[in-house]
Write an enzyme that holds these catalytic residues in place. Structure first.
Site, PDB file in Angstrom:
ATOM      1  CG  HIS A  56      -9.815  -1.985   1.629  1.00 24.72           C
ATOM      2  ND1 HIS A  56     -10.140  -2.476   2.869  1.00 24.72           N
ATOM      3  CD2 HIS A  56      -8.546  -2.385   1.391  1.00 24.72           C
ATOM      4  CE1 HIS A  56      -9.098  -3.138   3.370  1.00 24.72           C
ATOM      5  NE2 HIS A  56      -8.121  -3.100   2.489  1.00 24.72           N
ATOM      6  CE1 TYR A  98      -4.397  -1.231   0.719  1.00 18.26           C
ATOM      7  CE2 TYR A  98      -3.115  -2.975   1.766  1.00 18.26           C
ATOM      8  CZ  TYR A  98      -4.309  -2.510   1.242  1.00 18.26           C
ATOM      9  OH  TYR A  98      -5.413  -3.319   1.250  1.00 18.26           O
ATOM     10  NE  ARG A 107      -7.202  -9.774   4.889  1.00 12.58           N
ATOM     11  CZ  ARG A 107      -8.148  -8.935   4.471  1.00 12.58           C
ATOM     12  NH1 ARG A 107      -7.962  -7.651   4.549  1.00 12.58           N
ATOM     13  NH2 ARG A 107      -9.296  -9.393   3.988  1.00 12.58           N
ATOM     14  CE1 TYR A 161      -2.575  -6.516   3.937  1.00 15.78           C
ATOM     15  CE2 TYR A 161      -3.322  -6.249   1.668  1.00 15.78           C
ATOM     16  CZ  TYR A 161      -3.528  -6.091   3.034  1.00 15.78           C
ATOM     17  OH  TYR A 161      -4.685  -5.502   3.474  1.00 15.78           O
ATOM     18  CG  HIS A 206      -8.307  -7.154   0.228  1.00 19.14           C
ATOM     19  ND1 HIS A 206      -7.142  -7.757   0.637  1.00 19.14           N
ATOM     20  CD2 HIS A 206      -8.326  -5.937   0.836  1.00 19.14           C
ATOM     21  CE1 HIS A 206      -6.485  -6.957   1.463  1.00 19.14           C
ATOM     22  NE2 HIS A 206      -7.180  -5.831   1.593  1.00 19.14           N
TER      23      HIS A 206
END
Ligand SMILES: [Fe+3]
Lengths: 243, 204
Positions: free
Chosen positions: A166, A112, A161, A151, A164
């Site tokens: 959000h 991120y 995770r 990640y 995905h």
């Protein structure tokens, strides 16, 4: 006569407790100290009319829904180019037009663009990971982006995770406000993820998994995933007759 | 009359730790120079009403301050009018957005809004809602966004007449809904996710 007499009560179907995750879900460690212990208090409101429909096209930029270009519009980011599209509906199958949808995600390596992300994977100079759009008059939305990578994250064990995106969705009333995550069809990490598994209803979790739609893919450019979103329905609007 | 089968709601998921990217991208250095940030639109110079500042911190079950939450507010305008899609004769202040968004400070956890004091909502001849502001909180560890409602501690007379507060009379944590008047035009509203001081959260 009086506007409020007619609309005195909360006109939305309740939050479906069978569908949503439990607030307290110890497998997801962060929920232990951040979940209210007392029952939520039911309230008879008129706030259904405090609505979220205060944005229009002028508030948004032309590239806001194209994450492949809205951070650095001159160079292409690394990764699998995808389109995520779908319809925003309420429980009565009624399309929700002109609703703001915001998304954020990791880049193709699972990193991120955020000071709090300590994962070793590299940033992509051509990818911000932020986007937004308004649904059209039929409740349709789409984003052009890069498929995010999986990640690792700190949750006491070897936790990864699943890929995905959000989502933050406004709907037409602040009672419809929803934050969720979209997963990808066929990802083996979904079954191992405590955040995904905080939803105990199997069908409900499946509804967060986008479906590969090869027909919507564009030759030599991007592959498409479909993800429809359903918000609480307005009780004051009668069901439509079925065809 | 036949009816369509109801669809099932899309389930919620936590906003996670990187929520600023989506909600307030500029705070993490993602500059969307091509479009405007939506969070700063709540007030303009032309907005009617008394300017107030509301601020506070959010505490977890260990009394630790959350530094990674996002708070959104909804409220009526200074005359108690709703921004409404249901009424045509809308008297709503066009220079006021009913919605605001902010983040907790990365270092101190403090969140803050500059807004206007909401008006009294006259429900009908005998019932009112005292001035109040709805808050909605999302963060890592919060699986379903939390709704609470802030009232003003210096509006005791009106609060006694409030339709919703009347019904909460027996709730032990009723005090959690009142923002403390700290200095002129400033109110402090702390939120406790757990513990003896747990804030009342609503199933709206
Ligand atoms: Fe994430």
């Amino acid at each position: 006569m009086d506007f409020f007499d007619k609309n005195l009560h909360n006109s939305f179907y309740p939050i479906d407790k069978d569908i949503h995750p439990k607030s307290f879900f110890p497998d997801y460690k962060s929920s232990i100290l951040r979940s209210p212990k007392k029952h939520l208090v039911s309230i008879d409101t008129i706030i259904s009319d405090l609505h979220g429909n205060m944005f229009d096209k002028n508030d948004l930029g032309l590239l806001d829904n194209d994450l492949t270009r809205n951070f650095n519009k001159h160079n292409e980011p690394i990764g699998e180019r995808i389109v995520v599209y779908g319809k925003l509906l309420d429980e009565n199958s009624k399309p929700i037009p002109n609703s703001l949808i915001e998304i954020w995600q990791a880049n193709s390596s699972g990193k991120y663009r955020h000071s709090g992300d300590t994962y070793k994977a590299p940033l992509d100079p051509n990818f911000g990971g932020w986007g937004r759009c308004l649904t059209d008059e039929n409740g349709n939305y789409y984003f052009k982006t890069i498929k995010p990578g999986a990640y690792p994250w700190p949750n006491g064990g070897n936790n990864w995770r699943p890929a995905h995106i959000h989502f933050s969705i406004f709907g037409l009333s602040f009672l419809q406000r929803l934050v969720t995550q979209m997963y990808f069809e066929g990802d083996p990490l979904i079954a191992k993820c405590p955040i995904a598994q905080s939803i105990s209803n199997k069908k409900a979790l499946e509804s967060l998994i986008s479906k590969l739609d090869i027909n919507k893919s564009i030759h030599m450019d991007y592959i498409a995933y479909q993800f429809n979103i359903i918000l609480r329905g307005d009780k004051s609007i009668p069901f439509e007759k079925s065809e | 009359m036949s009816t369509k089968k109801k669809l099932k709601q899309t389930p919620s998921q936590t906003a996670g730790p990187y929520l600023h990217i989506g909600f307030l991208p500029e705070e993490v250095g993602i500059n969307s120079s091509l479009s405007r940030e939506l969070n700063n639109l709540i007030l303009s110079e032309k907005t009617e009403g008394t300017r107030i500042e509301i601020s506070g911190k959010i505490y977890d079950g260990n009394n630790e301050v959350l530094k990674d939450a996002i708070v959104e507010i909804w409220q009526v305008d200074s005359n108690g009018n709703y921004q409404s899609r249901l009424t045509k004769k809308n008297k709503y202040d066009k220079n006021f957005s009913n919605w605001g968004r902010t983040s907790c400070d990365f270092n101190t956890g403090l969140w803050k809004f500059n807004t206007i004091k909401p008006g009294i909502v006259q429900l009908n001849k005998s019932e009112i809602l005292a001035p109040h502001i709805w808050l909605w909180i999302v963060a890592r560890g919060i699986n379903l966004g939390l709704y609470t409602c802030m009232y003003f501690s210096d509006e005791n007379t009106l609060n006694k007449l409030d339709r919703n507060l009347k019904k909460l009379n027996n709730n032990n944590n009723l005090q959690s809904l009142f923002a403390v008047y700290t200095e002129k035009y400033k109110y402090e509203f702390n939120i406790h996710l757990q513990g003896a001081k747990e804030t009342i959260f609503f199933d709206v």
